[in-house]
Design a protein around this motif. Structure first.
Motif, PDB file in Angstrom:
ATOM      1  N   ASP A  37       0.885  -1.219  -0.192  1.00  0.00           N
ATOM      2  CA  ASP A  37      -0.182   0.063   0.006  1.00  0.00           C
ATOM      3  C   ASP A  37       1.255   1.115   0.020  1.00  0.00           C
ATOM      4  O   ASP A  37       2.091   1.055   0.099  1.00  0.00           O
ATOM      5  CB  ASP A  37      -0.762  -0.005   1.369  1.00  0.00           C
ATOM      6  N   ARG A  38       0.206   2.278  -0.300  1.00  0.00           N
ATOM      7  CA  ARG A  38       0.981   3.763   0.084  1.00  0.00           C
ATOM      8  C   ARG A  38       0.104   4.792   0.174  1.00  0.00           C
ATOM      9  O   ARG A  38      -0.889   4.619   0.369  1.00  0.00           O
ATOM     10  CB  ARG A  38       1.677   4.071  -1.357  1.00  0.00           C
ATOM     11  N   GLN A  39       0.789   5.653   0.971  1.00  0.00           N
ATOM     12  CA  GLN A  39       0.208   6.841   1.280  1.00  0.00           C
ATOM     13  C   GLN A  39       0.962   8.011   1.179  1.00  0.00           C
ATOM     14  O   GLN A  39       1.944   8.072   1.785  1.00  0.00           O
ATOM     15  CB  GLN A  39      -0.169   6.860   2.952  1.00  0.00           C
ATOM     16  N   ALA A  40       0.307   8.910   0.338  1.00  0.00           N
ATOM     17  CA  ALA A  40       0.920  10.120   0.076  1.00  0.00           C
ATOM     18  C   ALA A  40       0.538  11.322   1.042  1.00  0.00           C
ATOM     19  O   ALA A  40      -0.462  11.062   1.756  1.00  0.00           O
ATOM     20  CB  ALA A  40       0.418  10.558  -1.354  1.00  0.00           C
ATOM     21  N   PRO A  41       1.438  12.517   0.899  1.00  0.00           N
ATOM     22  CA  PRO A  41       0.878  13.379   1.834  1.00  0.00           C
ATOM     23  C   PRO A  41      -0.209  13.999   1.781  1.00  0.00           C
ATOM     24  O   PRO A  41      -0.824  14.520   0.449  1.00  0.00           O
ATOM     25  CB  PRO A  41       1.854  14.513   1.758  1.00  0.00           C
ATOM     26  N   GLY A  42      -1.124  14.038   2.873  1.00  0.00           N
ATOM     27  CA  GLY A  42      -2.720  14.648   2.791  1.00  0.00           C
ATOM     28  C   GLY A  42      -3.719  13.741   2.029  1.00  0.00           C
ATOM     29  O   GLY A  42      -4.808  14.130   1.778  1.00  0.00           O
ATOM     30  N   LYS A  43      -3.342  12.449   1.792  1.00  0.00           N
ATOM     31  CA  LYS A  43      -4.019  11.604   0.962  1.00  0.00           C
ATOM     32  C   LYS A  43      -4.386  10.514   1.997  1.00  0.00           C
ATOM     33  O   LYS A  43      -3.485   9.998   2.847  1.00  0.00           O
ATOM     34  CB  LYS A  43      -3.575  11.123  -0.375  1.00  0.00           C
ATOM     35  N   GLN A  44      -5.510   9.583   1.741  1.00  0.00           N
ATOM     36  CA  GLN A  44      -5.775   8.265   2.192  1.00  0.00           C
ATOM     37  C   GLN A  44      -4.692   7.209   1.646  1.00  0.00           C
ATOM     38  O   GLN A  44      -4.313   7.361   0.640  1.00  0.00           O
ATOM     39  CB  GLN A  44      -7.082   7.898   2.111  1.00  0.00           C
ATOM     40  N   ARG A  45      -4.643   6.215   2.569  1.00  0.00           N
ATOM     41  CA  ARG A  45      -3.641   5.272   2.222  1.00  0.00           C
ATOM     42  C   ARG A  45      -4.436   4.442   0.913  1.00  0.00           C
ATOM     43  O   ARG A  45      -5.553   4.235   0.879  1.00  0.00           O
ATOM     44  CB  ARG A  45      -3.418   4.161   3.305  1.00  0.00           C
ATOM     45  N   GLU A  46      -3.629   4.105  -0.077  1.00  0.00           N
ATOM     46  CA  GLU A  46      -4.330   3.193  -1.288  1.00  0.00           C
ATOM     47  C   GLU A  46      -3.300   1.944  -1.555  1.00  0.00           C
ATOM     48  O   GLU A  46      -2.166   1.983  -1.269  1.00  0.00           O
ATOM     49  CB  GLU A  46      -4.389   4.359  -2.455  1.00  0.00           C
ATOM     50  N   PHE A  47      -4.237   0.933  -2.083  1.00  0.00           N
ATOM     51  CA  PHE A  47      -3.500  -0.013  -2.602  1.00  0.00           C
ATOM     52  C   PHE A  47      -2.755   0.159  -3.753  1.00  0.00           C
ATOM     53  O   PHE A  47      -3.146   1.020  -4.679  1.00  0.00           O
ATOM     54  CB  PHE A  47      -4.847  -0.962  -3.041  1.00  0.00           C
TER      55      PHE A  47
END
Length: 118
Positions: A37-47
Motif C-alpha cells: 500500500d502507499r500513502q501520499a501526504p494529505g491523502k488516504q492510504r491506497e492499494f
C-alpha cells in the motif's frame, strides 16, 4: 505474528527506478497473500499491488505496467520493482500481509519513503 520491515526507499528523479524490499520475520509468509500500500501526504492510504501465495499478481491501475511485485519465499521476502517513476508516486510505501486469509491486509510494516522529483 509476522513482523514486516521495508527497505529500499529513497529520492529518485522522474523516470527512474527503485526496488523496495520487505523482509518478514516471526512466521513464514509463503502461504500469505502479500502486497504493498502507499500513502501520499494529505491523502488516504491506497492499494498498490498484491501477490497471491501462488505468485499471481494484481495492481492498481495507476501503477500497472510500471511496477512489478514478486516474492522470494525462500528468503521470506517480498519485492516491489518500480520503474518509470512519476512525481505522483511520491508516498510512504507499506508492506502488507493477509495473515488470516480473509482477503484483506491485516499486518503492515512501518513504511519506507519514496520521493520522486520532477
Amino acid at each position: 505474528q509476522v513482523q514486516l520491515v521495508e527497505s529500499g526507499g529513497g529520492l529518485v528523479q522522474a523516470g527512474g527506478s527503485l526496488r523496495l524490499s520487505c523482509a518478514a520475520s516471526g512466521s513464514s509468509i509463503s502461504a500469505y497473500y502479500m502486497g504493498w500500500d502507499r500513502q501520499a501526504p494529505g491523502k488516504q492510504r491506497e492499494f498498490v499491488a498484491r501477490i497471491t501465495s501462488g505468485g499471481f499478481a494484481n495492481y492498481a491501475d495507476s501503477v500497472k505496467g510500471r511496477f512489478t511485485i514478486t516474492r522470494g519465499n525462500a528468503k521470506n521476502t517480498v519485492y516491489l520493482q518500480m520503474n518509470s517513476l512519476k512525481p505522483e508516486d511520491t508516498a510512504v510505501y507499506y508492506c502488507a500481509a493477509d495473515t488470516r486469509g480473509l482477503g484483506n491486509f491485516d499486518s503492515w510494516g512501518q513504511g519506507t519513503q519514496v520521493t520522486v522529483s520532477s
